[in-house]
Scaffold this motif. Sequence first.
Motif, mmCIF file in Angstrom:
data_model
loop_
_atom_site.group_PDB
_atom_site.id
_atom_site.type_symbol
_atom_site.label_atom_id
_atom_site.label_comp_id
_atom_site.label_asym_id
_atom_site.label_seq_id
_atom_site.Cartn_x
_atom_site.Cartn_y
_atom_site.Cartn_z
ATOM 1 N N ILE A 1 33.173 46.980 7.754
ATOM 2 C CA ILE A 1 31.805 46.480 7.838
ATOM 3 C C ILE A 1 30.987 47.547 8.558
ATOM 4 O O ILE A 1 31.380 48.018 9.628
ATOM 5 C CB ILE A 1 31.732 45.153 8.621
ATOM 6 C CG1 ILE A 1 32.604 44.079 7.961
ATOM 7 C CG2 ILE A 1 30.283 44.682 8.745
ATOM 8 C CD1 ILE A 1 32.758 42.810 8.791
ATOM 9 N N VAL A 2 29.879 47.932 7.960
ATOM 10 C CA VAL A 2 28.982 48.910 8.568
ATOM 11 C C VAL A 2 27.647 48.212 8.780
ATOM 12 O O VAL A 2 26.997 47.804 7.816
ATOM 13 C CB VAL A 2 28.792 50.156 7.671
ATOM 14 C CG1 VAL A 2 27.900 51.177 8.370
ATOM 15 C CG2 VAL A 2 30.129 50.766 7.289
ATOM 16 N N LEU A 3 27.239 48.028 10.045
ATOM 17 C CA LEU A 3 25.999 47.321 10.310
ATOM 18 C C LEU A 3 25.220 47.962 11.430
ATOM 19 O O LEU A 3 25.773 48.711 12.242
ATOM 20 C CB LEU A 3 26.259 45.838 10.602
ATOM 21 C CG LEU A 3 26.812 45.412 11.943
ATOM 22 C CD1 LEU A 3 26.503 43.934 12.156
ATOM 23 C CD2 LEU A 3 28.295 45.622 12.012
ATOM 24 N N GLY A 4 23.930 47.670 11.443
ATOM 25 C CA GLY A 4 23.073 48.183 12.508
ATOM 26 C C GLY A 4 23.460 47.586 13.844
ATOM 27 O O GLY A 4 23.906 46.441 13.914
ATOM 28 N N GLY B 1 35.138 39.334 14.692
ATOM 29 C CA GLY B 1 35.604 39.630 13.341
ATOM 30 C C GLY B 1 36.997 40.220 13.367
ATOM 31 O O GLY B 1 37.459 40.733 14.390
ATOM 32 N N ASP B 2 37.662 40.151 12.226
ATOM 33 C CA ASP B 2 39.024 40.675 12.154
ATOM 34 C C ASP B 2 39.119 41.897 11.252
ATOM 35 O O ASP B 2 40.177 42.203 10.735
ATOM 36 C CB ASP B 2 39.998 39.571 11.690
ATOM 37 C CG ASP B 2 39.649 39.036 10.317
ATOM 38 O OD1 ASP B 2 38.609 39.420 9.764
ATOM 39 O OD2 ASP B 2 40.438 38.221 9.798
ATOM 40 N N ARG B 3 37.978 42.594 11.128
ATOM 41 C CA ARG B 3 37.942 43.797 10.289
ATOM 42 C C ARG B 3 37.324 44.946 11.081
ATOM 43 O O ARG B 3 36.549 44.709 12.002
ATOM 44 C CB ARG B 3 37.094 43.526 9.044
ATOM 45 C CG ARG B 3 37.718 42.455 8.182
ATOM 46 C CD ARG B 3 36.826 41.973 7.067
ATOM 47 N NE ARG B 3 37.429 40.807 6.435
ATOM 48 C CZ ARG B 3 38.422 40.856 5.567
ATOM 49 N NH1 ARG B 3 38.943 41.995 5.200
ATOM 50 N NH2 ARG B 3 38.912 39.748 5.048
ATOM 51 N N PRO B 4 37.646 46.172 10.715
ATOM 52 C CA PRO B 4 37.013 47.306 11.379
ATOM 53 C C PRO B 4 35.491 47.281 11.177
ATOM 54 O O PRO B 4 35.010 46.900 10.101
ATOM 55 C CB PRO B 4 37.622 48.529 10.692
ATOM 56 C CG PRO B 4 38.891 48.034 10.084
ATOM 57 C CD PRO B 4 38.640 46.604 9.734
#
Length: 137
Positions: A105-108, A130-133
């Motif tokens: 996940i790429v977020l601001g 969350g359970d993801r990078p």
Amino acid sequence: MYDTILVPTDGSDAANRATEHAVSLARTFDADLYGLYVVDTQRYGKQTLGTDDVLEELEKRGREVLAELEERADADQVPVTTEVVDGRPSSEIMAYADEVDADLIVLGNRGLGGIGGTIGSNAERVVRYGDRPVITA
């Protein structure tokens, strides 16, 4: 390394930085890219969103923001799948990441309502629970 990348966006400067990074990563890793806009129904409250017109206008804004993501991805020849959903942003981001089985996940680091240099509450929840990078921009 990454087969599926999710980039939630609200059109803020930080989200736009995240979009640039996500598109670049998707191109580099030949990954599937997903864009998500969450209409924050928790922020506006049920009385404000009581009319369909208000919700439709917020969803329209989401489609406009995602159209910008699609243009950016198209410029780099990266296909992107987009979706507008309603709910609490951090919860919807994590649920959608599960749905598409996102590797990243790429977020601001801060959304439209944010001020200052610290991480925003939604970004913090995604990173913390969350359970993801996650990469923040």
